[in-house]
Design an enzyme around this catalytic site. Structure first.
Site, short mmCIF file in Angstrom:
data_model
loop_
_atom_site.label_atom_id
_atom_site.label_comp_id
_atom_site.label_asym_id
_atom_site.label_seq_id
_atom_site.Cartn_x
_atom_site.Cartn_y
_atom_site.Cartn_z
N SER A 141 41.81 65.17 67.94
CA SER A 141 40.82 64.71 69.05
C SER A 141 41.19 64.87 70.53
CB SER A 141 40.54 63.10 68.97
OG SER A 141 39.83 62.88 67.88
N HIS A 192 37.84 55.65 68.16
CA HIS A 192 38.70 55.72 67.03
C HIS A 192 39.32 54.45 66.59
CE1 HIS A 192 37.75 59.66 65.86
NE2 HIS A 192 38.12 60.05 67.05
#
Length: 235
Positions: free
Chosen positions: A98, A174
């Protein structure tokens, strides 16, 4: 074409009101261990033995601006994990590679004393991070790897918004989904865009299936940021 190869999966949510236009989608690479480089993920598939054990989510995109605050990604990731487990029981690990969208900007206004305090005993000069001449491929990124990871770890874990949650929106996304911050990867995205965001640094978030719900509750209710033991040495 590469994004739809045999070692790739592409999942989307659709709605009858929008027919052929997705609301949100996630792109998944089947890898051996969590992916560590966007450029490597996008290369042709060279794993002839097909011994994949991990699903690396490398792109999650909300396609509808009007739904940007709706947490559809939370439901999509859980559904994707379920679908992949059903199709590919050999895939045991789930995580992401990410971006860190605000890190370079944060460094630009972070004063010298604060940086020195974060780095602790290190006396290395990393003022080059603020230099207008600092470009993709600069060798100082690798030679100062430990210090850069320290700064990123601090940014992800200790820098908070007014509500007491991590300042990074990708991190909040997340962690709210039940992931943990697993690893920080130098030169994970050596494109101009990746460099502009975070000097090419990216993050592996790990979804441990037996602790997703607990992690989610700890984060939402207690604002607890959960990270791996490997990152403790940098804090």
């Amino acid at each position: 074409k590469r994004r739809l190869g045999e070692d790739r999966r592409f999942f989307s949510y659709f709605h009858p009101a929008l027919e052929d236009e997705p609301i949100i989608f996630v792109q998944v690479a089947l890898t051996k261990g969590l992916g560590k480089s966007i450029q490597e993920i996008m290369k042709p598939d060279n794993n002839k033995e097909k011994k994949y054990d991990t699903a690396t989510f490398y792109s999650i995109s909300n396609c509808q601006e009007g739904l940007s605050r709706v947490t559809l990604g939370h439901f999509l990731i859980k559904r994707v994990i379920y679908e992949i487990q059903e199709e590919l029981p050999n895939i045991k690990n789930f995580g992401t590679l990410s971006p860190i969208p605000g890190f370079a900007e944060w460094i630009s206004y972070c004063d010298k004393d604060k940086i020195k305090n974060i780095l602790g005993e290190s006396s290395d000069d990393i003022s080059f991070l603020k230099s207008p001449n600092f470009k993709v491929g600069d060798t100082r990124i690798v030679s100062n790897k430990k210090n850069i990871i320290k700064l990123v770890a601090h940014y992800l874990i200790n820098e908070k918004n007014l509500n007491g949650f991590p300042i990074g929106d990708v991190t909040r996304f997340h962690l709210r989904n039940g992931a943990i911050i697993n690893d920080i990867v130098i030169n994970a995205n050596i494109s101009e865009a990746g460099f502009k965001r975070s000097f090419g640094v990216m993050v592996n978030y790990l979804y441990e299936l037996n602790s997703i719900e607990k992690n989610h509750e700890d984060f939402v209710n207690n604002k607890k940021v959960i990270y791996s033991k490997a990152l403790q040495q940098y804090l």
